[in-house]
Design a protein around this motif. Structure first.
Motif, PDB file in Angstrom:
ATOM      1  N   TYR A   1       5.968  42.932  47.587  1.00  0.00           N
ATOM      2  CA  TYR A   1       5.021  42.491  48.621  1.00  0.00           C
ATOM      3  C   TYR A   1       4.528  43.652  49.485  1.00  0.00           C
ATOM      4  CZ  TYR A   1       3.541  40.006  52.893  1.00  0.00           C
ATOM      5  OH  TYR A   1       2.858  39.551  53.993  1.00  0.00           O
TER       6      TYR A   1
ATOM      7  N   GLU B   1       1.413  37.412  49.254  1.00  0.00           N
ATOM      8  CA  GLU B   1       2.875  37.281  49.278  1.00  0.00           C
ATOM      9  C   GLU B   1       3.301  36.243  48.249  1.00  0.00           C
ATOM     10  OE1 GLU B   1       6.468  36.729  52.558  1.00  0.00           O
ATOM     11  OE2 GLU B   1       4.390  36.350  53.142  1.00  0.00           O
TER      12      GLU B   1
ATOM     13  N   HIS C   1       7.004  35.406  46.491  1.00  0.00           N
ATOM     14  CA  HIS C   1       8.424  35.621  46.234  1.00  0.00           C
ATOM     15  C   HIS C   1       9.016  34.435  45.471  1.00  0.00           C
ATOM     16  CE1 HIS C   1       7.942  37.972  50.136  1.00  0.00           C
ATOM     17  NE2 HIS C   1       8.329  38.885  49.267  1.00  0.00           N
TER      18      HIS C   1
ATOM     19  N   GLU D   1      10.964  31.719  47.526  1.00  0.00           N
ATOM     20  CA  GLU D   1      10.279  32.031  48.777  1.00  0.00           C
ATOM     21  C   GLU D   1      11.148  31.570  49.937  1.00  0.00           C
ATOM     22  OE1 GLU D   1       8.521  33.850  51.010  1.00  0.00           O
ATOM     23  OE2 GLU D   1       7.051  33.722  49.375  1.00  0.00           O
TER      24      GLU D   1
ATOM     25  N   VAL E   1       0.959  42.816  57.046  1.00  0.00           N
ATOM     26  CA  VAL E   1       1.414  43.727  56.004  1.00  0.00           C
ATOM     27  C   VAL E   1       0.484  44.932  55.847  1.00  0.00           C
ATOM     28  CG1 VAL E   1       0.255  42.431  54.159  1.00  0.00           C
ATOM     29  CG2 VAL E   1       2.298  43.801  53.639  1.00  0.00           C
TER      30      VAL E   1
END
Length: 328
Positions: A11, A183, A185, A188, A227
């Motif tokens: 990420y 993002e 994951h 998550e 980010v």
């Protein structure tokens, strides 16, 4: 510059790769894809599918070319999971980082930027913003593993002269404003993407962990930083290393409770989402908010995304456009 980026398919790593490319630098990504995504690496970027546990292979990469800087993002990073599997986190994060640091230090790498964490300050801090020189008291094996790496970098500087920047960021959030990255994951665990998926009907209910913290509404307070702003800080830190090793806290300086984040997502998304209370997660401190004055003063870094709504808006756009993450 020519930069080697470990964990560049993850990420924060992938967003930093994009920012480096946008700034005109050459980038090589090294990742084992255990949690990262091949699709997050931009077309044309050289990719090395390697694991940092392979010390011999890492040394060949480091010694085989000239690198102006190495940026290290690779690692496991779930606080709650580290409370269940402490030795996995201590071993996987520290030993793999040590392989990389030793190779860099002994083969003349001069600048090393490390993805550290606010989990170094894992115990409750109710006295105000957390400064760069605050007492380090990790509240989880994950935070402890990052501190061990920081100490290894300290000795790499003292003995080999390899300068490092340890960037202790708080809660990374949001997505590339141009929609190129986001993002994704598995599993998550981050509040904003989980809440957005609930809003979009992709999960039945959002769980908020703990409502009895000593905060203004009983839920945890966190400092969210976009980010892309994080990526900008990494690039600025490379130049700052000409003046010696540093450790910086990275955040907006403003804390938002879990409930306030939920309300932001409802505002930006234009509808209510279904949520419920759940028990506290082990290792979660009540308040983590950064004092980032030093990196602002020394590098000119200044977060562009200052409101929680602006951060949420970029995350929502990406997740709406990518219902299966990088899968489709």
């Amino acid at each position: 510059m020519k930069c080697l980026v470990t964990g560049g398919a993850g990420y924060i790593g992938s967003h930093t790769v994009i920012s480096l490319l946008d700034a005109g630098h050459e980038v090589v990504v090294l990742d084992n894809l255990s949690t990262g995504h091949r699709a997050a690496i931009p077309a044309g970027v050289r990719f090395l599918h390697l694991d940092l546990s392979n010390a011999e292979a890492i040394t060949e990469v480091v010694a085989g070319e000239h690198w102006d800087a190495v940026l290290h993002f690779a690692g496991v990073s779930l606080v709650g999971d580290s409370m269940r599997r402490p030795f996995h986190y201590l071993r996987d994060n520290y030993i793999t980082a040590l392989n990389l640091i030793e190779s860099c230090a002994t083969h003349g790498i001069e600048r090393f930027v490390f993805s550290s964490t606010a989990a170094l300050f894992g115990r409750d801090n109710q006295s105000g913003l957390i400064t760069d020189n605050a007492s380090i008291q990790p509240g989880s094996p994950y935070g402890e593993s990052k501190f061990l790496i920081e100490r290894a970098l300290h000795w790499a500087d003292c003995i080999y002269g390899m300068r490092s920047a340890c960037l202790r960021y708080f809660n990374a959030a949001g997505a590339d404003p141009q929609g190129r990255l986001g993002e994704d994951h598995t599993p998550e665990t981050h509040l904003i993407p989980l809440a957005i998926d609930t809003l979009l009907g992709r999960r039945p209910v959002l769980q908020l962990f703990g409502n009895d913290y000593a905060t203004r509404d009983g839920t945890c307070v966190r400092d969210y930083i976009h980010v892309t702003d994080l990526a900008d800080a990494h690039i600025r830190a490379i130049d700052r290393l000409d003046g010696g090793s540093v450790a910086y806290n990275l955040g907006s300086g403003t804390g938002f409770t879990n409930l306030e984040v939920v309300r932001s997502i409802e505002r930006v998304g234009g509808q209510k989402l279904h949520w419920e209370w759940a028990a506290r997660r082990p290792g979660d401190p009540s308040v983590l908010v950064a004092d980032s004055e030093r990196i602002r003063r020394e590098t000119g870094w200044n977060p562009h995304y200052r409101s929680i709504d602006s951060i949420v808006e970029t995350a929502l756009r990406w997740r709406e456009a990518h219902p299966h993450g990088y899968g489709k």
